[in-house]
Design an enzyme around this catalytic site. Structure first.
Site, PDB file in Angstrom:
ATOM      1  N   GLU A 179      -3.401  -3.361   1.187  1.00  0.00           N
ATOM      2  CA  GLU A 179      -2.587  -4.460   1.707  1.00  0.00           C
ATOM      3  C   GLU A 179      -3.437  -5.674   2.075  1.00  0.00           C
ATOM      4  OE1 GLU A 179       0.988  -2.572   4.058  1.00  0.00           O
ATOM      5  OE2 GLU A 179      -0.656  -1.157   3.979  1.00  0.00           O
ATOM      6  N   ASN A 186      -3.708  10.953  -0.779  1.00  0.00           N
ATOM      7  CA  ASN A 186      -4.677  12.029  -0.497  1.00  0.00           C
ATOM      8  C   ASN A 186      -4.133  13.444  -0.440  1.00  0.00           C
ATOM      9  OD1 ASN A 186      -7.062  10.338  -0.013  1.00  0.00           O
ATOM     10  ND2 ASN A 186      -5.808   9.515   1.650  1.00  0.00           N
ATOM     11  N   ASN A 208      -4.213  -8.847  10.823  1.00  0.00           N
ATOM     12  CA  ASN A 208      -3.007  -8.023  10.852  1.00  0.00           C
ATOM     13  C   ASN A 208      -2.776  -7.592  12.297  1.00  0.00           C
ATOM     14  OD1 ASN A 208      -1.105  -6.008  10.715  1.00  0.00           O
ATOM     15  ND2 ASN A 208      -2.097  -4.867   9.066  1.00  0.00           N
ATOM     16  N   GLY A 237       0.332   9.798   0.445  1.00  0.00           N
ATOM     17  CA  GLY A 237       0.595   9.727  -0.995  1.00  0.00           C
ATOM     18  C   GLY A 237      -0.680   9.715  -1.827  1.00  0.00           C
ATOM     19  N   HIS A 267       6.630  -2.797   4.435  1.00  0.00           N
ATOM     20  CA  HIS A 267       5.572  -2.345   3.497  1.00  0.00           C
ATOM     21  C   HIS A 267       5.649  -3.127   2.186  1.00  0.00           C
ATOM     22  CE1 HIS A 267       5.544   1.934   5.443  1.00  0.00           C
ATOM     23  NE2 HIS A 267       4.564   1.202   5.939  1.00  0.00           N
ATOM     24  N   ARG A 308       8.351   8.533  13.775  1.00  0.00           N
ATOM     25  CA  ARG A 308       9.724   7.999  13.730  1.00  0.00           C
ATOM     26  C   ARG A 308      10.696   9.028  13.135  1.00  0.00           C
ATOM     27  NH1 ARG A 308       7.263   3.101  10.947  1.00  0.00           N
ATOM     28  NH2 ARG A 308       6.705   1.702  12.650  1.00  0.00           N
ATOM     29  N   ARG A 317      -0.868 -11.054   8.051  1.00  0.00           N
ATOM     30  CA  ARG A 317       0.276 -10.195   7.772  1.00  0.00           C
ATOM     31  C   ARG A 317       1.311 -10.503   8.844  1.00  0.00           C
ATOM     32  NH1 ARG A 317       1.965  -5.168  10.204  1.00  0.00           N
ATOM     33  NH2 ARG A 317       3.470  -4.175   8.843  1.00  0.00           N
TER      34      ARG A 317
HETATM   35  P1  ADP Z   1      -0.849   3.797   8.337  1.00  0.00           P
HETATM   36  O1  ADP Z   1       0.635   3.846   8.136  1.00  0.00           O
HETATM   37  O2  ADP Z   1      -1.253   3.961   9.773  1.00  0.00           O
HETATM   38  O3  ADP Z   1      -1.553   2.712   7.586  1.00  0.00           O
HETATM   39  P2  ADP Z   1      -2.164   5.558   6.436  1.00  0.00           P
HETATM   40  O4  ADP Z   1      -1.594   4.978   5.179  1.00  0.00           O
HETATM   41  O5  ADP Z   1      -3.599   5.373   6.715  1.00  0.00           O
HETATM   42  O6  ADP Z   1      -1.318   5.171   7.709  1.00  0.00           O
HETATM   43  O7  ADP Z   1      -1.841   7.133   6.394  1.00  0.00           O
HETATM   44  C1  ADP Z   1      -2.131   7.946   7.488  1.00  0.00           C
HETATM   45  C2  ADP Z   1      -1.622   9.342   7.152  1.00  0.00           C
HETATM   46  O8  ADP Z   1      -2.282   9.819   5.974  1.00  0.00           O
HETATM   47  C3  ADP Z   1      -1.883  10.344   8.250  1.00  0.00           C
HETATM   48  O9  ADP Z   1      -0.749  11.155   8.457  1.00  0.00           O
HETATM   49  C4  ADP Z   1      -3.023  11.161   7.678  1.00  0.00           C
HETATM   50  O10 ADP Z   1      -3.039  12.484   8.161  1.00  0.00           O
HETATM   51  C5  ADP Z   1      -2.678  11.148   6.212  1.00  0.00           C
HETATM   52  N1  ADP Z   1      -3.844  11.529   5.402  1.00  0.00           N
HETATM   53  C6  ADP Z   1      -4.997  10.850   5.210  1.00  0.00           C
HETATM   54  N2  ADP Z   1      -5.855  11.572   4.468  1.00  0.00           N
HETATM   55  C7  ADP Z   1      -5.235  12.739   4.183  1.00  0.00           C
HETATM   56  C8  ADP Z   1      -5.572  13.925   3.464  1.00  0.00           C
HETATM   57  N3  ADP Z   1      -6.755  14.049   2.889  1.00  0.00           N
HETATM   58  N4  ADP Z   1      -4.666  14.908   3.398  1.00  0.00           N
HETATM   59  C9  ADP Z   1      -3.473  14.814   3.998  1.00  0.00           C
HETATM   60  N5  ADP Z   1      -3.081  13.723   4.685  1.00  0.00           N
HETATM   61  C10 ADP Z   1      -3.938  12.714   4.791  1.00  0.00           C
END
Ligand code: ADP
Length: 395
Positions: free
Chosen positions: A382, A332, A7, A330, A178, A237, A90
């Site tokens: 992914e 976490n 990727n 979404g 995505h 963004r 990807r």
């Molecule tokens: P990417 O788009 O870089 O793949 P991710 O899907 O890994 O990103 O998501 C990263 C985001 O998820 C960050 O803003 C991070 O702070 C948030 N995040 C990860 N774990 C938690 C958590 N436990 N609580 C709130 N936000 C979280």
């Protein structure tokens, strides 16, 4: 069979080696700051993590170093590169040429080159990696496009109200991104719902974020646009914005080139980062807890934008049966999910607040039994989609 998933970002190269006999991840990592003086590899094998400084002026050096690492007797996972059965890439942009994953051929590479202007930051590195590995490994390669899942959108959803020739001559339209994630979680949602015929809204909320409206398994609309800049408030963004502000800000902030302004200011300096100084949801949440009002505002804006898109897609779908939350936020952040989904009873969304608050990183129903809309948290993967798509061509 072992599959290498690649990727390539504009200045990074993420990878995994997946053993398809049990879909286990043998190793994964990311080459970061490619093109920078201080490039390095973050590499994980089992529970061991390594950070290795290495000069990577371009993606070529990054790829070569990655292959070297995979067969490194101390930290590698392969005895020879011949163990790699196929490579899944990807690829950011399939334009209108690809509505599904394809085996990489000269014709596919030519079409990717043609689509380079649609993704000028990512496509050159995506193509370079496919070309280098073609010569170097001589194994089948599969291109998995971030856009292809959204190719089922109807024209009235994907066209912009610009002069017709802008679409005809330059293919200016909404593409959406995505796609592998929206597709992956929609498949799991369909298993959980026990049917393929239902109305679904998938919310991929990570650093980049997008929603998709999915009818009977087919995407009918999505919030990202010609590039990933459109739609939600994201880590860095702006999302949706009135283009009239561009000239005004450029003048004041000393930008003379619109492309540079869009790529740096709107893509990298805005969103949560622009509003609070930090792009990471965890950090912004902490700032808010410490009484920072900019962080309060940023989170309100983030949640409100998602809520508005859910409303829009509920209308586009003529009702919602299921809603999925995925991506780092979404999956976490119970707090972010609650901010988005509270006060949506009119649409038939009733959150089980306790279940929502305790759910992290696993498949879970977080709506109450009375909720007309089933709300699920479904972790995305992914890399696994890319590996599975690749495997389906070569097994
Ligand atoms: P990417 O788009 O870089 O793949 P991710 O899907 O890994 O990103 O998501 C990263 C985001 O998820 C960050 O803003 C991070 O702070 C948030 N995040 C990860 N774990 C938690 C958590 N436990 N609580 C709130 N936000 C979280």
């Amino acid at each position: 069979m072992k599959i290498l998933v690649v990727n390539a970002g504009s200045s990074s190269l993420k990878f995994q080696v997946i053993d398809m006999t049990d879909e286990s991840v043998l190793c994964k990592g990311v080459c970061e700051r490619i093109g920078d003086k201080e490039s390095f590899l973050n590499y994980t094998k089992g529970d061991k993590k390594f950070k290795i400084d290495y000069a990577m002026p371009t993606h070529k050096e990054a790829l070569m170093f990655l292959l070297e690492t995979l067969v490194n007797p101390e930290i590698g996972v392969l005895s020879s590169l011949d163990e790699i059965g196929a490579v899944g890439h990807r690829v950011l942009h399939g334009g209108e040429d690809f509505d599904k994953s394809v085996l990489v051929t000269d014709d596919v590479l030519a079409k990717c080159h043609k689509n380079e202007p649609l993704g000028p930051l990512h496509m050159p590195s995506n193509i370079l990696c496919m070309e280098i590995l073609k010569d170097l490994l001589g194994k089948p390669q599969v291109a998995v496009f971030d856009t292809s899942f959204h190719q089922t959108m109807p024209d009235y959803a994907y066209r912009y109200a610009l002069p017709d020739e802008d679409y005809k001559e330059m293919k200016i339209r909404k593409y959406g991104f995505h796609g592998t994630s929206h597709k992956f979680v929609s498949k799991i949602a369909s298993e959980l719902m026990g049917t393929e015929r239902f109305n679904l809204i998938t919310c991929h909320l990570g650093n980049g974020a997008s929603l998709a409206a999915i009818k009977d398994g087919k995407c009918i609309d999505t919030s990202m646009g010609f590039t990933p800049l459109e739609g939600l408030v994201m880590g860095t963004r702006t999302g949706d914005i009135d283009p009239s502000v561009i000239g005004i800000i450029m003048k004041k902030r000393g930008y003379s080139d619109v492309t540079e302004f869009v790529n740096t200011y709107l893509n990298k300096k805005s969103g949560l980062k622009g509003l609070t100084g930090d792009s990471d949801m965890r950090a912004v949440t902490e700032l808010k807890e410490n009484g920072n009002d900019n962080a309060r505002l940023a989170l309100d804006m983030f949640a409100y934008r998602v809520k508005k898109y859910i409303g829009a897609y509920a209308a586009a779908l003529n009702g919602v049966d299921c809603l999925v939350m995925t991506g780092g936020i979404g999956e976490n952040s119970g707090a972010a999910r609650e901010m988005i989904l509270e006060n949506m009873e009119y649409l038939g969304i009733i959150l089980d607040k306790n279940k929502n608050a305790t759910t992290r990183g696993k498949v879970e129903l977080i709506s109450t039994p009375e909720s007309k809309v089933k709300v699920y948290v479904i972790p995305t993967n992914e890399e696994l989609v890319i590996a599975r798509d690749t495997y389906s061509f070569v097994k």
